[in-house]
Design an enzyme around this catalytic site. Structure first.
Site, PDB file in Angstrom:
ATOM      1  N   ASN A   2       0.790  -1.737   0.446  1.00 48.12           N
ATOM      2  CA  ASN A   2      -0.116  -0.068  -0.072  1.00 48.12           C
ATOM      3  C   ASN A   2       1.022   0.999   0.232  1.00 48.12           C
ATOM      4  O   ASN A   2       0.278   2.119   0.014  1.00 48.12           O
ATOM      5  CB  ASN A   2      -1.094   0.389   1.405  1.00 48.12           C
ATOM      6  CG  ASN A   2      -0.263  -0.003   2.952  1.00 48.12           C
ATOM      7  OD1 ASN A   2       0.271  -1.545   2.721  1.00 48.12           O
ATOM      8  ND2 ASN A   2      -0.056   1.200   2.731  1.00 48.12           N
ATOM      9  N   GLY A  15       5.363   3.249  -0.562  1.00 47.40           N
ATOM     10  CA  GLY A  15       6.660   2.632  -0.052  1.00 47.40           C
ATOM     11  C   GLY A  15       7.317   1.656  -0.867  1.00 47.40           C
ATOM     12  O   GLY A  15       6.527   1.621  -2.235  1.00 47.40           O
ATOM     13  N   GLY A  53       6.875  -1.508  -1.406  1.00 42.37           N
ATOM     14  CA  GLY A  53       5.839  -1.757  -2.117  1.00 42.37           C
ATOM     15  C   GLY A  53       4.582  -1.917  -3.103  1.00 42.37           C
ATOM     16  O   GLY A  53       4.884  -1.963  -3.956  1.00 42.37           O
ATOM     17  N   SER A  87      17.825  -5.793   4.964  1.00 39.76           N
ATOM     18  CA  SER A  87      19.027  -4.458   5.050  1.00 39.76           C
ATOM     19  C   SER A  87      19.825  -4.312   5.477  1.00 39.76           C
ATOM     20  O   SER A  87      20.445  -5.282   5.821  1.00 39.76           O
ATOM     21  CB  SER A  87      17.647  -3.564   6.231  1.00 39.76           C
ATOM     22  OG  SER A  87      18.466  -1.911   6.511  1.00 39.76           O
ATOM     23  N   TYR A  98      16.205  -4.877  15.653  1.00 43.02           N
ATOM     24  CA  TYR A  98      15.811  -5.034  13.887  1.00 43.02           C
ATOM     25  C   TYR A  98      16.429  -5.160  13.445  1.00 43.02           C
ATOM     26  O   TYR A  98      16.625  -5.900  11.789  1.00 43.02           O
ATOM     27  CB  TYR A  98      15.465  -3.287  13.523  1.00 43.02           C
ATOM     28  CG  TYR A  98      15.655  -2.674  11.894  1.00 43.02           C
ATOM     29  CD1 TYR A  98      14.391  -3.266  11.725  1.00 43.02           C
ATOM     30  CD2 TYR A  98      16.643  -2.445  11.089  1.00 43.02           C
ATOM     31  CE1 TYR A  98      13.976  -2.975   9.986  1.00 43.02           C
ATOM     32  CE2 TYR A  98      16.798  -1.705   9.884  1.00 43.02           C
ATOM     33  CZ  TYR A  98      15.435  -1.958   8.981  1.00 43.02           C
ATOM     34  OH  TYR A  98      14.713  -1.514   7.614  1.00 43.02           O
TER      35      TYR A  98
END
Length: 320
Positions: free
Chosen positions: A23, A25, A27, A138, A164
């Site tokens: 929905n 960014g 993606g 990342s 993270y």
């Protein structure tokens, strides 16, 4: 290797792709690019209204479906609703450095969403996947370490950045072990990984941030990073380029923050095969979701063997 752009994507007519977190960014850009080349794209999103808004900005064959990666029940429901072959699964959705939180099943929010959610989703969908699984990691995986004894931060003090890094390292270990399993079984499906560099996405918009932190962040992205169109290119390249399984794609510019996409290096921890297998076993234990081809083989063997009821300690119950 020629520079990869959206124009490098081949005709995808007749294929189906699932993109998590589609929905916004990375993606949204990924879904839009795949659909523009003819793919049917399932936008797997937590917020259906936002997913519908995103779909209205795209051209092609889209369907918006609900998926909350922080809830195993939602993941099962989503997977059960996919009744068609899936050529590409893009594990894109993720959280970045939120305050300590828990998923619906009690996992630390980043590990539970970024890794365990995609682990469960992938394995549930594998019987229908025909081409590739791409998981977005990342640069921060280099700071990560897997704590197999306390992956959900119940006994150690919570550190959002370290959590993270652990989740993003887990993404790469998951990809490596998935590819190993594919090769062991002679499967043509490929497991791939990518990272967007330093991209201006919603992941950077964390709550309760000071104005000073926002200015610093914007300056870092402006100097060393790129927009979400550039950030999505490594994922798209991983999805369609002629590359071996377990390839890791990212920007090849300064510090991998920006630039044309291509194969990039990963940390030594991300290449630890023994840890990848141990993490896989832990992930199966935590989610209750097994590698389906292994599970199918075991089921066939169990069907041929005599069955026995077990007590709570795993001992057979005998009558008499």
């Amino acid at each position: 290797m020629a520079t990869f752009t959206v124009h490098s994507i081949p005709d995808l007519t007749g294929t189906t792709a699932i993109v998590t977190g589609a929905n916004s960014g990375l993606g949204r850009v990924t879904a839009r690019a795949l659909a523009a080349k003819g793919a049917r794209v399932l936008l797997a999103v937590r917020d259906l209204d936002k997913g519908a808004q995103a779909a209205r900005t795209m051209t092609g064959d889209f369907e918006v479906r609900h998926l909350d990666l922080a809830d195993l029940a939602s993941i099962h429901t989503f997977a059960e609703g996919v009744d068609e072959p899936v050529d590409l699964l893009i594990n894109n959705a993720g959280l970045m450095i939120p305050p300590l939180g828990r998923t619906a099943d009690g996992f630390e929010l980043q590990f539970g969403t970024n890794h365990l959610g995609h682990f469960a989703l992938t394995n549930l969908l594998l019987p229908r996947i025909r081409r590739r699984v791409v998981t977005v990691s990342s640069i921060a995986h280099r700071t990560g370490a897997i704590d197999l004894e306390d992956p959900n931060w119940r006994r150690r003090p919570y550190r959002a950045q370290a959590a993270y890094g652990q989740s993003k390292l887990a993404n790469l270990l998951f990809t490596a072990e998935l590819q190993r399993r594919f090769e062991e079984l002679g499967s043509p499906v490929l497991a791939m990984a990518a990272h967007p560099g330093i991209a201006a996405t919603n992941l950077l918009r964390t709550p309760n941030k000071s104005r000073v932190a926002e200015r610093v962040e914007k300056g870092v992205v402006r100097t060393f990073g790129q927009d979400d169109e550039g950030g999505a290119l490594p994922s798209l390249q991983a999805a369609v380029a002629d590359l071996p399984g377990n390839s890791y794609l990212g920007p090849r510019g300064f510090l991998q923050g920006r630039g044309a996409p291509g194969p990039v290096g990963r940390s030594r921890r991300a290449s630890d095969g023994a840890m990848a297998r141990r993490l896989w076993s832990l992930s199966e234990e935590l989610t209750g979701v097994m590698f389906p081809l292994t599970a199918a083989a075991d089921a066939d063997a169990d069907a041929e063997a005599p069955s026995a009821s077990m007590d709570r300690d795993g001992q057979p119950i005998t009558e008499g």
